[in-house]
Design a protein around this motif. Structure first.
Motif, PDB file in Angstrom:
ATOM      1  N   UNK A 152      45.287  57.536  57.058  1.00 28.17           N
ATOM      2  CA  UNK A 152      44.774  57.540  55.697  1.00 28.17           C
ATOM      3  C   UNK A 152      45.336  58.770  54.995  1.00 28.17           C
ATOM      4  N   UNK A 153      46.100  58.541  53.943  1.00 30.08           N
ATOM      5  CA  UNK A 153      46.695  59.646  53.202  1.00 30.08           C
ATOM      6  C   UNK A 153      45.723  60.138  52.141  1.00 30.08           C
ATOM      7  N   UNK A 154      45.449  61.414  52.148  1.00 34.05           N
ATOM      8  CA  UNK A 154      44.627  62.041  51.108  1.00 34.05           C
ATOM      9  C   UNK A 154      45.533  62.959  50.308  1.00 34.05           C
ATOM     10  N   UNK A 155      45.679  62.653  49.021  1.00 31.10           N
ATOM     11  CA  UNK A 155      46.633  63.389  48.179  1.00 31.10           C
ATOM     12  C   UNK A 155      45.928  63.991  46.971  1.00 31.10           C
ATOM     13  N   UNK A 156      46.481  65.104  46.499  1.00 31.99           N
ATOM     14  CA  UNK A 156      45.908  65.822  45.361  1.00 31.99           C
ATOM     15  C   UNK A 156      46.908  65.876  44.219  1.00 31.99           C
ATOM     16  N   UNK A 157      46.399  65.780  43.002  1.00 35.23           N
ATOM     17  CA  UNK A 157      47.263  65.756  41.827  1.00 35.23           C
ATOM     18  C   UNK A 157      48.185  66.970  41.821  1.00 35.23           C
ATOM     19  N   UNK A 158      49.447  66.694  41.562  1.00 36.42           N
ATOM     20  CA  UNK A 158      50.460  67.758  41.518  1.00 36.42           C
ATOM     21  C   UNK A 158      51.054  67.887  40.117  1.00 36.42           C
ATOM     22  N   UNK A 159      51.172  66.763  39.430  1.00 37.23           N
ATOM     23  CA  UNK A 159      51.738  66.784  38.079  1.00 37.23           C
ATOM     24  C   UNK A 159      51.312  65.558  37.310  1.00 37.23           C
ATOM     25  N   UNK A 160      51.167  65.710  35.997  1.00 38.80           N
ATOM     26  CA  UNK A 160      50.755  64.609  35.128  1.00 38.80           C
ATOM     27  C   UNK A 160      51.538  64.717  33.828  1.00 38.80           C
ATOM     28  N   UNK A 161      51.805  63.584  33.208  1.00 43.00           N
ATOM     29  CA  UNK A 161      52.560  63.593  31.953  1.00 43.00           C
ATOM     30  C   UNK A 161      51.883  64.478  30.909  1.00 43.00           C
TER      31      UNK A 161
END
Length: 385
Positions: A152-161
């Protein structure tokens, strides 16, 4: 190398092509309709969101967890991650794909509260919450279950438009014309990036980009954001003056030093004397006909458009460099009885030196009568003889 999840917009094929040509060192693995996994060096993608037009967000994978983990333990892992970054987390967790867990943002908040801390959460589809993530110091988490790999991959926001920045170029430039500024800036950027990426496959020099139907200069401004020198022309003198004003505004607003030249010209009669050197990238959206044509008009409309397009392509050969890349929009309309397009023109263009590089990609706004068919060609002067 770190792992990242990237969320593309509604035009997945176009966004994927843009990414692959802009970051050819990264290999994409599709996980969901709009979600892809890739590996990259952190320093090589810091500017990713400032470059791409078709990417909504991207996330860094911060944990790879055994997907047999119990829900309670998973919540504990998420809470530990959030509290390691803030004493009062403002967060959301979005689960994408199959094998989603029966956990909620409220469950996470309650455990944080049990730890004696305060927390707030927001909710929403990741493609719709870009504004909130951009505007606030929010922590957005995304999970995806790689069921076959047991992870299960848990990812955190790195960049947004940067929505404000896109809006600034779209709405705050001095000259606007609703009938001449129809190409969305993000689509213009994707076309520029794709053409630029194709050019860089075989060349190391800085290319000159030309838009022969410049309108309000949308393509030229987005090319300027990639630090490309730009030429533009239009058959409407007001568009020429307006685009010049927009480019001057753009250079001051973004402190960009690029060469630019905009002049009056009929695209079907391009004069090489207006060009100090040959053009390497031609990126444009010509006149596509009426926005809401009637069915009985379409046959004549497309007959006229084919003549205009063919004349323009013949003329472009006078100013294009050998190996130049052309990214151009063709119109496409589907009725109950038949489909109208300019695809039959592609074979005719081959004898003029234009070779189709990939299958045309459709971009269509919801409810729009006329769809955009983005075509990519390379130009060979040898084939044009």
């Amino acid at each position: 190398m770190s792992k990242f999840l990237i969320l593309f917009g509604n035009t997945t094929l176009l966004s994927k092509l843009e990414f692959e040509l802009t970051y050819p060192q990264c290999s994409l693995q599709q996980l969901d309709e709009h979600l892809f996994l890739f590996e990259a060096d952190q320093k090589n993608i810091n500017s990713l969101m400032n470059v791409l037009g078709g990417t909504v967000k991207f996330f860094e994978v911060v944990q790879e967890i055994d997907n047999q983990i119990e829900d309670e333990k998973l919540i504990e892992e998420i809470v530990a991650l959030l509290l390691s970054q803030s004493n009062e987390p403002y967060f959301t967790l979005t689960q994408v794909g199959k094998g989603q867990r029966s956990i909620s943002n409220a469950d996470i908040k309650n455990l944080i509260k049990e730890n004696g801390k305060k927390a707030r959460y927001f909710s929403g589809d990741p493609s719709e919450s870009a504004l909130l993530s951009h505007k606030s110091q929010a922590t957005e988490l995304l999970s995806f279950n790689l069921m076959e790999e047991g992870k299960l991959l848990l990812a955190q926001i790195k960049g947004v438009q940067d929505i404000d920045d896109w809006t600034n170029r779209d709405r705050n430039k001095p000259y606007a014309d609703r009938k001449k500024g129809m190409l969305p800036p993000k689509v213009a950027r994707m076309m520029v990036n794709i053409a630029f990426g194709l050019w860089q496959k075989k060349n190391t020099t800085k290319p000159l980009l030309y838009d022969p139907f410049c309108g309000t200069g949308t393509v030229l401004l987005e090319a300027g954001m990639r630090n490309l020198d730009v030429y533009g022309s239009d058959i409407d003198q007001n568009a020429v003056f307006g685009t010049r004003d927009n480019l001057e505004w753009f250079k001051k607003e973004y402190n960009v030093d690029i060469e630019s030249k905009v002049f009056y010209m009929d695209a079907s009669h391009v004069n090489p004397e207006n060009f100090a050197k040959k053009v390497d990238l031609l990126v444009t959206e010509p006149f596509l006909g009426k926005q809401t044509p009637k069915d009985q008009e379409l046959a004549n409309v497309f007959k006229g458009l084919e003549k205009m397009y063919l004349g323009s392509f013949k003329s472009f050969a006078n100013i294009l460099n050998d190996g130049a890349v052309v990214a151009i929009v063709f119109p496409k309309v589907k009725t109950d009885k038949r489909t109208y397009s300019l695809e039959s023109l592609i074979d005719k263009l081959k004898s003029k030196g234009y070779n189709l590089l990939v299958d045309p990609v459709i971009y269509a706004r919801e409810g729009a009568r006329v769809a955009r068919q983005i075509c990519l060609f390379s130009f060979s002067r040898l084939n044009n003889i």
